[in-house]
Design an enzyme around this catalytic site. Structure first.
Site, PDB file in Angstrom:
ATOM      1  N   CYS A   1     -11.412  -0.376 -16.865  1.00  0.00           N
ATOM      2  CA  CYS A   1     -12.553   0.463 -15.856  1.00  0.00           C
ATOM      3  C   CYS A   1     -13.851  -0.031 -16.263  1.00  0.00           C
ATOM      4  O   CYS A   1     -13.513  -0.804 -17.724  1.00  0.00           O
ATOM      5  CB  CYS A   1     -12.160   1.671 -16.263  1.00  0.00           C
ATOM      6  SG  CYS A   1     -11.191   2.586 -15.608  1.00  0.00           S
TER       7      CYS A   1
ATOM      8  N   ARG B   1     -12.075  -6.264 -15.240  1.00  0.00           N
ATOM      9  CA  ARG B   1     -12.089  -4.314 -16.359  1.00  0.00           C
ATOM     10  C   ARG B   1     -10.685  -4.068 -15.000  1.00  0.00           C
ATOM     11  O   ARG B   1      -9.683  -2.416 -15.720  1.00  0.00           O
ATOM     12  CB  ARG B   1     -13.188  -3.651 -16.300  1.00  0.00           C
ATOM     13  CG  ARG B   1     -13.927  -4.851 -17.093  1.00  0.00           C
ATOM     14  CD  ARG B   1     -13.685  -4.653 -18.956  1.00  0.00           C
ATOM     15  NE  ARG B   1     -13.193  -3.430 -19.338  1.00  0.00           N
ATOM     16  CZ  ARG B   1     -13.974  -2.967 -20.591  1.00  0.00           C
ATOM     17  NH1 ARG B   1     -14.292  -3.314 -21.556  1.00  0.00           N
ATOM     18  NH2 ARG B   1     -13.847  -1.250 -20.935  1.00  0.00           N
TER      19      ARG B   1
ATOM     20  N   TRP C   1      -9.548   1.461 -13.179  1.00  0.00           N
ATOM     21  CA  TRP C   1      -8.033   0.738 -13.185  1.00  0.00           C
ATOM     22  C   TRP C   1      -7.289   1.942 -13.765  1.00  0.00           C
ATOM     23  O   TRP C   1      -7.269   3.059 -14.792  1.00  0.00           O
ATOM     24  CB  TRP C   1      -8.097   0.230 -14.597  1.00  0.00           C
ATOM     25  CG  TRP C   1      -6.220  -0.479 -14.976  1.00  0.00           C
ATOM     26  CD1 TRP C   1      -5.810  -1.455 -14.632  1.00  0.00           C
ATOM     27  CD2 TRP C   1      -5.395   0.100 -16.179  1.00  0.00           C
ATOM     28  NE1 TRP C   1      -4.869  -1.563 -14.800  1.00  0.00           N
ATOM     29  CE2 TRP C   1      -4.540  -0.587 -16.201  1.00  0.00           C
ATOM     30  CE3 TRP C   1      -5.542   1.059 -16.900  1.00  0.00           C
ATOM     31  CZ2 TRP C   1      -2.905  -0.729 -16.456  1.00  0.00           C
ATOM     32  CZ3 TRP C   1      -4.096   1.463 -17.479  1.00  0.00           C
ATOM     33  CH2 TRP C   1      -3.187   1.201 -17.601  1.00  0.00           C
TER      34      TRP C   1
ATOM     35  N   ASN D   1     -15.067   6.112 -18.370  1.00  0.00           N
ATOM     36  CA  ASN D   1     -14.249   4.710 -19.382  1.00  0.00           C
ATOM     37  C   ASN D   1     -13.165   5.811 -20.218  1.00  0.00           C
ATOM     38  O   ASN D   1     -13.759   6.558 -21.276  1.00  0.00           O
ATOM     39  CB  ASN D   1     -14.463   3.421 -19.861  1.00  0.00           C
ATOM     40  CG  ASN D   1     -14.617   2.922 -18.591  1.00  0.00           C
ATOM     41  OD1 ASN D   1     -14.758   2.583 -17.614  1.00  0.00           O
ATOM     42  ND2 ASN D   1     -15.698   1.263 -19.290  1.00  0.00           N
ATOM     43  N   GLY D   2     -11.861   5.123 -20.537  1.00  0.00           N
ATOM     44  CA  GLY D   2     -10.880   6.010 -21.631  1.00  0.00           C
ATOM     45  C   GLY D   2     -10.483   7.200 -21.816  1.00  0.00           C
ATOM     46  O   GLY D   2     -10.176   7.154 -19.413  1.00  0.00           O
TER      47      GLY D   2
ATOM     48  N   GLU E   1       4.241 -17.545 -25.347  1.00  0.00           N
ATOM     49  CA  GLU E   1       2.964 -17.260 -24.733  1.00  0.00           C
ATOM     50  C   GLU E   1       3.347 -17.698 -23.208  1.00  0.00           C
ATOM     51  O   GLU E   1       2.665 -17.485 -22.717  1.00  0.00           O
ATOM     52  CB  GLU E   1       1.913 -18.516 -25.594  1.00  0.00           C
ATOM     53  CG  GLU E   1       0.921 -18.012 -25.196  1.00  0.00           C
ATOM     54  CD  GLU E   1      -0.197 -17.035 -24.333  1.00  0.00           C
ATOM     55  OE1 GLU E   1       0.085 -15.668 -24.360  1.00  0.00           O
ATOM     56  OE2 GLU E   1      -0.733 -17.137 -23.759  1.00  0.00           O
TER      57      GLU E   1
ATOM     58  N   LYS F   1       2.806 -15.539 -19.964  1.00  0.00           N
ATOM     59  CA  LYS F   1       1.193 -16.071 -19.050  1.00  0.00           C
ATOM     60  C   LYS F   1       2.164 -16.482 -17.655  1.00  0.00           C
ATOM     61  O   LYS F   1       1.463 -15.576 -16.754  1.00  0.00           O
ATOM     62  CB  LYS F   1       0.896 -17.178 -19.379  1.00  0.00           C
ATOM     63  CG  LYS F   1      -0.066 -17.671 -19.380  1.00  0.00           C
ATOM     64  CD  LYS F   1      -1.257 -17.310 -20.198  1.00  0.00           C
ATOM     65  CE  LYS F   1      -1.206 -15.682 -20.451  1.00  0.00           C
ATOM     66  NZ  LYS F   1      -2.248 -15.453 -21.393  1.00  0.00           N
TER      67      LYS F   1
ATOM     68  N   GLU G   1       2.469 -13.027 -16.021  1.00  0.00           N
ATOM     69  CA  GLU G   1       1.701 -11.767 -16.127  1.00  0.00           C
ATOM     70  C   GLU G   1       1.619 -11.988 -15.022  1.00  0.00           C
ATOM     71  O   GLU G   1       0.713 -10.706 -14.115  1.00  0.00           O
ATOM     72  CB  GLU G   1       0.532 -11.322 -16.877  1.00  0.00           C
ATOM     73  CG  GLU G   1       0.016 -12.517 -18.011  1.00  0.00           C
ATOM     74  CD  GLU G   1      -0.700 -12.256 -18.612  1.00  0.00           C
ATOM     75  OE1 GLU G   1      -1.289 -11.116 -18.469  1.00  0.00           O
ATOM     76  OE2 GLU G   1      -1.156 -13.422 -19.010  1.00  0.00           O
TER      77      GLU G   1
ATOM     78  N   HIS H   1      24.093 -16.536 -28.991  1.00  0.00           N
ATOM     79  CA  HIS H   1      24.136 -15.366 -29.164  1.00  0.00           C
ATOM     80  C   HIS H   1      24.271 -14.226 -27.997  1.00  0.00           C
ATOM     81  O   HIS H   1      23.859 -12.547 -28.497  1.00  0.00           O
ATOM     82  CB  HIS H   1      23.418 -14.626 -30.739  1.00  0.00           C
ATOM     83  CG  HIS H   1      23.626 -15.682 -31.314  1.00  0.00           C
ATOM     84  ND1 HIS H   1      25.012 -15.874 -32.254  1.00  0.00           N
ATOM     85  CD2 HIS H   1      23.395 -17.017 -31.572  1.00  0.00           C
ATOM     86  CE1 HIS H   1      25.051 -16.448 -33.734  1.00  0.00           C
ATOM     87  NE2 HIS H   1      24.139 -17.576 -33.050  1.00  0.00           N
TER      88      HIS H   1
ATOM     89  N   LYS I   1      -8.411  -5.953 -18.135  1.00  0.00           N
ATOM     90  CA  LYS I   1      -8.763  -7.104 -19.197  1.00  0.00           C
ATOM     91  C   LYS I   1      -8.832  -6.918 -20.561  1.00  0.00           C
ATOM     92  O   LYS I   1      -7.569  -7.229 -21.803  1.00  0.00           O
ATOM     93  CB  LYS I   1     -10.348  -8.020 -19.312  1.00  0.00           C
ATOM     94  CG  LYS I   1     -10.809  -8.933 -20.028  1.00  0.00           C
ATOM     95  CD  LYS I   1      -9.994 -10.451 -19.720  1.00  0.00           C
ATOM     96  CE  LYS I   1     -10.428 -11.445 -20.878  1.00  0.00           C
ATOM     97  NZ  LYS I   1      -9.155 -12.323 -20.957  1.00  0.00           N
TER      98      LYS I   1
HETATM   99  C1  F6R Z   1      -2.534 -11.352 -22.148  1.00  0.00           C
HETATM  100  C2  F6R Z   1      -3.962 -11.134 -22.617  1.00  0.00           C
HETATM  101  C3  F6R Z   1      -3.353 -10.102 -23.403  1.00  0.00           C
HETATM  102  C4  F6R Z   1      -4.378  -9.963 -24.317  1.00  0.00           C
HETATM  103  C5  F6R Z   1      -4.204  -8.737 -25.241  1.00  0.00           C
HETATM  104  C6  F6R Z   1      -5.042  -7.730 -26.028  1.00  0.00           C
HETATM  105  O1  F6R Z   1      -2.771 -13.203 -20.944  1.00  0.00           O
HETATM  106  O2  F6R Z   1      -4.708 -11.527 -22.430  1.00  0.00           O
HETATM  107  O3  F6R Z   1      -1.800 -10.037 -23.675  1.00  0.00           O
HETATM  108  O4  F6R Z   1      -4.065 -10.811 -24.926  1.00  0.00           O
HETATM  109  O5  F6R Z   1      -4.558  -7.802 -24.308  1.00  0.00           O
HETATM  110  O6  F6R Z   1      -6.255  -8.356 -25.285  1.00  0.00           O
HETATM  111  P1  F6R Z   1      -7.365  -8.161 -27.190  1.00  0.00           P
HETATM  112  O7  F6R Z   1      -7.427 -10.164 -27.111  1.00  0.00           O
HETATM  113  O8  F6R Z   1      -8.162  -8.057 -25.962  1.00  0.00           O
HETATM  114  O9  F6R Z   1      -7.428  -7.577 -27.736  1.00  0.00           O
END
Ligand code: F6R
Length: 607
Positions: A2, A27, A74, A100-101, A482, A486, A489, A505, A602
């Site tokens: 949010c 956000r 969100w 937020n929260g 990773e 990527k 998501e 396995h 984010k």
């Molecule tokens: C994936 C991504 C997330 C963040 C995770 C941690 O692309 O961005 O997996 O890496 O939510 O976020 P931070 O680094 O802000 O704690």
């Protein structure tokens, strides 16, 4: 999760609020709304869907008010809908709140308020707040005091803004475990959950700490502690430029951020590493005695940040010969981990606001570990909790999927490992080679980015697939994790990453004709082993793509994507580049919103 914006000043609030929300859509983006005070009444306009929908709401563009609050959501409690969107008002339309929260005890508070005659219209936890404020205002007759009393009833996390038609020239702000900043430019005052929301108006910010309250009027800003004692706060100059938060001609933020990596890595290296010199970390004071006294390094983070930790583990163990474990913050915090004063605990968080990572850090401090935060956001919550903070300086990352923050985190951790090795006087030729290679990384990343066109072609071939598998060994396995995250998501293709040796396995049962398997190969010692594993899946009908810095042209792979060679410990910084591009182009080929993938936000400020 949010985003919050607020404004009080001499300009029309609606434009500043919506503009700010548009910058914060990363956000949260399932509903949005604003509330202003016009002719001594609260006017609230909100709807489900993207922020830009606000422009279509009747009368919103005609609002003349110069004070207001705004929110992009969100969803946590209650599905995305107009009723659940913020701002929320009390039963008498006297107070408007954005939040937020998560209010953990909202159910009990709601029951209490219902007994007192209040009615609820939404499924949100937030709606208790304006009604609580209404309740306390009856006795306090003061907005700040009423908000303060309401906050004392709240359990959980919050960053809130409150306005009232009874005190029409005031915004009250409070925070606990959810970020909030106040920006100032002359008599104009801005509130935001994230700096980029209002960066075009000011670089001067007050960063709020937990338990602080703020009263913003047209003439002044007053800060208070949780008992409403006056406190002094210092303005921080934020160096991010507005340009850094725009797309600068790129179609999407993610693409811009991928292509920014040579620059962001240069910034991360900064003055910490210069040719023929020792690695410098002025921001931490960790000496030889301390490093000799510890027996464990714990790296804790979530998602991509945690995968950066997996890469760095290899370097810490190799250069320091200290056992280094990597943990997922949401597991670590509830597992009663075996850590003590002999553990150095490193927490990685781009945003510095991830609830689980912050909680994990608090636990480590409680268990007497020395703690280091690795963050990209100056003054973020995590940086205030840790004993030491080192910044990645990657610049603002706006796309939800992390790219440049990841490579900067890896580079910074590599530098930290080298620094510790030098403090321990573990000097070796390998350290000198690593240092040389780190200085060459920006140029090599530029080279790796040239794979863009061929990766785009590949994306156009595989975008309709249902499953994609990634395999690798050792340091290459960390990249497959990773790469797989990527892809899934932002393209919504199911994908998994396995250690190449693990396929037999179990997972190999999933390999069938026409499936795509992507292998990452950079570790010289493991080339033959990885190639054999890839042959096994080719035999079972898989189309194999390989990302490598080696010459593997003699093998029958469907496609080989070549990146420049570097030291094995640094290779993830180069092999990940085509994988970021692949995720991006697959998402584009599917016509998806790359920067704002469904269900994601984010920074994850709720656990
Ligand atoms: C994936 C991504 C997330 C963040 C995770 C941690 O692309 O961005 O997996 O890496 O939510 O976020 P931070 O680094 O802000 O704690």
């Amino acid at each position: 999760m949010c985003g919050i914006v607020g404004y009080i000043g001499k300009n029309k609030a609606n434009e500043i609020l919506i503009n700010g929300l548009l910058k914060l859509e990363y956000r949260g983006y399932d509903s949005a709304g604003i509330a202003v005070i016009e002719n001594n009444e609260i006017v609230c306009k909100k709807d489900k869907g993207r922020v830009r929908n606000l422009y279509n709401l009747e009368g919103i563009n005609e609002l003349e008010s110069t004070i207001g609050i705004a929110h992009t959501r969100w969803a946590t409690h209650g599905k995305p809908s107009m009723v659940n969107a913020h701002p929320h008002l009390d039963n008498h339309n006297t107070f408007a709140v954005v939040h937020n929260g998560i209010i953990e005890n909202y159910h009990e508070l709601r029951e209490e308020l219902i007994k007192k005659g209040y009615k609820f219209y939404s499924e949100t936890d937030t709606e208790v707040i304006p009604n609580l404020v209404n309740y306390y205002y009856k006795e306090e007759k003061d907005l700040l005091k009423a908000v303060n009393k309401a906050c004392k009833d709240l359990k959980g996390s919050y960053a809130i803004e409150v306005i009232s038609k009874d005190e029409p020239d005031k915004i009250v702000v409070a925070r606990k475990d959810s970020p909030m900043v106040i920006g100032v430019a002359g008599n104009d005052k801005y509130v935001a959950s994230d700096i980029p929301a209002v960066l075009e108006y000011t670089r001067d910010f007050y960063l709020l700490a937990d338990g602080e309250f703020v009263e913003l009027t047209r003439d002044e800003i007053k800060f208070y502690d949780e008992d409403l004692n006056n406190i002094e706060k210092k303005i921080e100059k934020i160096e991010w430029s507005e340009k850094a938060t725009s797309k600068e001609g790129y179609e999407d933020y993610m693409l811009k951020e991928i292509y920014e990596q040579p620059k962001s890595i240069r910034e991360t290296i900064g003055s910490r590493l210069k040719e023929n010199e020792k690695c410098q970390f002025d921001d931490i004071e960790i000496d030889k005695n301390y490093l000799q006294s510890i027996n464990k390094i714990k790296i804790v983070a979530c998602g991509t940040a945690m995968y950066a930790g997996l890469v760095a583990k290899n370097t810490f163990e190799r250069l320091l010969k200290i056992d280094t474990e990597v943990d997922v913050a949401s597991e670590f915090r509830y597992r009663d981990p075996l850590i003590d004063e002999k553990t150095l605990a490193i927490f990685i968080s781009q945003s510095g606001e991830t609830a689980d990572t912050i909680a994990a850090l608090k636990l480590a401090k409680h268990k007497k570990c020395k703690t280091i935060a690795v963050s990209n956001v100056i003054g973020s919550s995590i940086t205030r909790e840790a004993h030491y903070t080192i910044y990645t300086h990657a610049g603002p990352e706006i796309a939800v999927a992390s790219t440049k923050a990841y490579t900067s985190q890896v580079v910074l951790l590599e530098l930290l490992a080298i620094h510790f090795a030098e403090v321990l006087e573990n000097n070796s030729e390998e350290i000198e080679t690593l240092k040389d290679e780190i200085l060459q990384l920006p140029k090599k990343v530029e080279e790796a980015l040239k794979t863009g066109e061929e990766v785009k072609e590949l994306a156009n071939e595989i975008y309709a697939q249902k499953d994609v598998f990634f395999i690798g060994r050792g340091i290459d396995f960390t990249v497959t994790k990773e790469a797989s995250l990527k892809l899934k998501e932002i393209s919504y293709i199911h994908s998994d990453a396995y250690q190449a040796g693990e396929l037999k396995h179990g997972p190999i049962a999933l390999i069938e004709n026409g499936i795509t398997v992507i292998g990452i190969i950079s570790d010289k010692k493991l080339v033959k082993k990885s190639v054999s594993n890839l042959q096994e899946v080719i035999t079972r009908g898989a189309n194999v793509i390989v990302v490598t810095d080696k010459d593997l042209s003699k093998y029958n792979f469907k496609k080989i994507i070549k990146v420049p060679e570097t030291n094995k410990l640094l290779s993830p910084i180069l092999t990940v580049i085509p994988m970021q591009l692949l995720a991006y182009y697959v998402s584009k080929a599917k016509g998806l919103d790359v920067d704002k993938p469904r269900n994601l936000a984010k920074s994850v400020t709720v656990e």
